[in-house]
Write a protein that holds these residues in place. Structure first.
Motif, mmCIF file in Angstrom:
data_model
loop_
_atom_site.group_PDB
_atom_site.id
_atom_site.type_symbol
_atom_site.label_atom_id
_atom_site.label_comp_id
_atom_site.label_asym_id
_atom_site.label_seq_id
_atom_site.Cartn_x
_atom_site.Cartn_y
_atom_site.Cartn_z
ATOM 1 N N ILE A 21 1.468 0.550 -9.783
ATOM 2 C CA ILE A 21 1.247 -0.215 -8.398
ATOM 3 C C ILE A 21 0.017 -1.172 -8.039
ATOM 4 N N GLU A 22 -0.972 0.187 -8.992
ATOM 5 C CA GLU A 22 -2.415 -1.338 -8.608
ATOM 6 C C GLU A 22 -1.960 -2.521 -9.539
ATOM 7 N N ALA A 23 -1.613 -2.536 -10.872
ATOM 8 C CA ALA A 23 -0.578 -3.152 -11.366
ATOM 9 C C ALA A 23 0.175 -4.167 -10.890
ATOM 10 N N LYS A 24 1.236 -4.065 -10.313
ATOM 11 C CA LYS A 24 1.454 -4.893 -9.066
ATOM 12 C C LYS A 24 1.133 -5.711 -7.971
ATOM 13 N N MET A 25 0.148 -4.137 -7.621
ATOM 14 C CA MET A 25 -0.726 -5.209 -6.513
ATOM 15 C C MET A 25 -2.044 -6.929 -7.202
ATOM 16 N N ASN A 26 -2.409 -6.295 -8.139
ATOM 17 C CA ASN A 26 -3.378 -6.738 -8.612
ATOM 18 C C ASN A 26 -2.742 -8.198 -9.336
ATOM 19 N N THR A 34 3.388 -5.392 2.658
ATOM 20 C CA THR A 34 3.107 -3.828 3.309
ATOM 21 C C THR A 34 3.848 -2.527 2.732
ATOM 22 N N VAL A 35 4.564 -2.439 1.865
ATOM 23 C CA VAL A 35 5.428 -1.308 1.325
ATOM 24 C C VAL A 35 4.463 -1.320 0.097
ATOM 25 N N TYR A 40 0.574 2.329 -2.230
ATOM 26 C CA TYR A 40 -0.724 2.738 -2.640
ATOM 27 C C TYR A 40 -1.281 4.103 -1.822
ATOM 28 N N ILE A 41 -1.759 3.990 -1.016
ATOM 29 C CA ILE A 41 -2.915 4.780 0.808
ATOM 30 C C ILE A 41 -1.992 6.369 -0.122
ATOM 31 N N GLU A 42 -0.090 6.135 0.199
ATOM 32 C CA GLU A 42 0.313 7.634 -0.109
ATOM 33 C C GLU A 42 0.107 7.664 -1.076
ATOM 34 N N LEU A 43 -0.004 7.112 -2.515
ATOM 35 C CA LEU A 43 -0.635 7.504 -3.960
ATOM 36 C C LEU A 43 -1.701 8.464 -4.850
ATOM 37 N N LYS A 44 -2.687 7.521 -3.668
ATOM 38 C CA LYS A 44 -4.125 8.137 -3.407
ATOM 39 C C LYS A 44 -4.638 9.287 -3.018
#
Length: 69
Positions: A21-26, A34-35, A40-44
């Protein structure tokens, strides 16, 4: 110590999901939705909680070993 092993495996899976998800966001191709941000926040949070569970399991194991002496 089966409990710790199960938690460690789950932690590795969640860390891998977090990397994805970090790779996708970056990524340059698209802006994070927003999803994506919520996931990302939930996984963290899950990763941190699992790390805490492993710490607790390690402490419990050490405590049991000391009591058996």
């Amino acid at each position: 110590m089966i409990y710790r092993e199960v938690i460690a495996k789950r932690l590795e899976r969640k860390r891998q999901q977090l990397v994805e998800i970090e790779a996708k966001m970056n990524g340059v191709e698209s802006l994070p939705t927003t999803v994506d941000k919520r996931k990302y926040i939930e996984l963290k949070a899950v990763v941190l909680e699992l790390e805490n569970c492993i710490d607790i399991a390690d402490s419990m194991f050490k405590f049991d070993k000391e009591e058996d002496k």
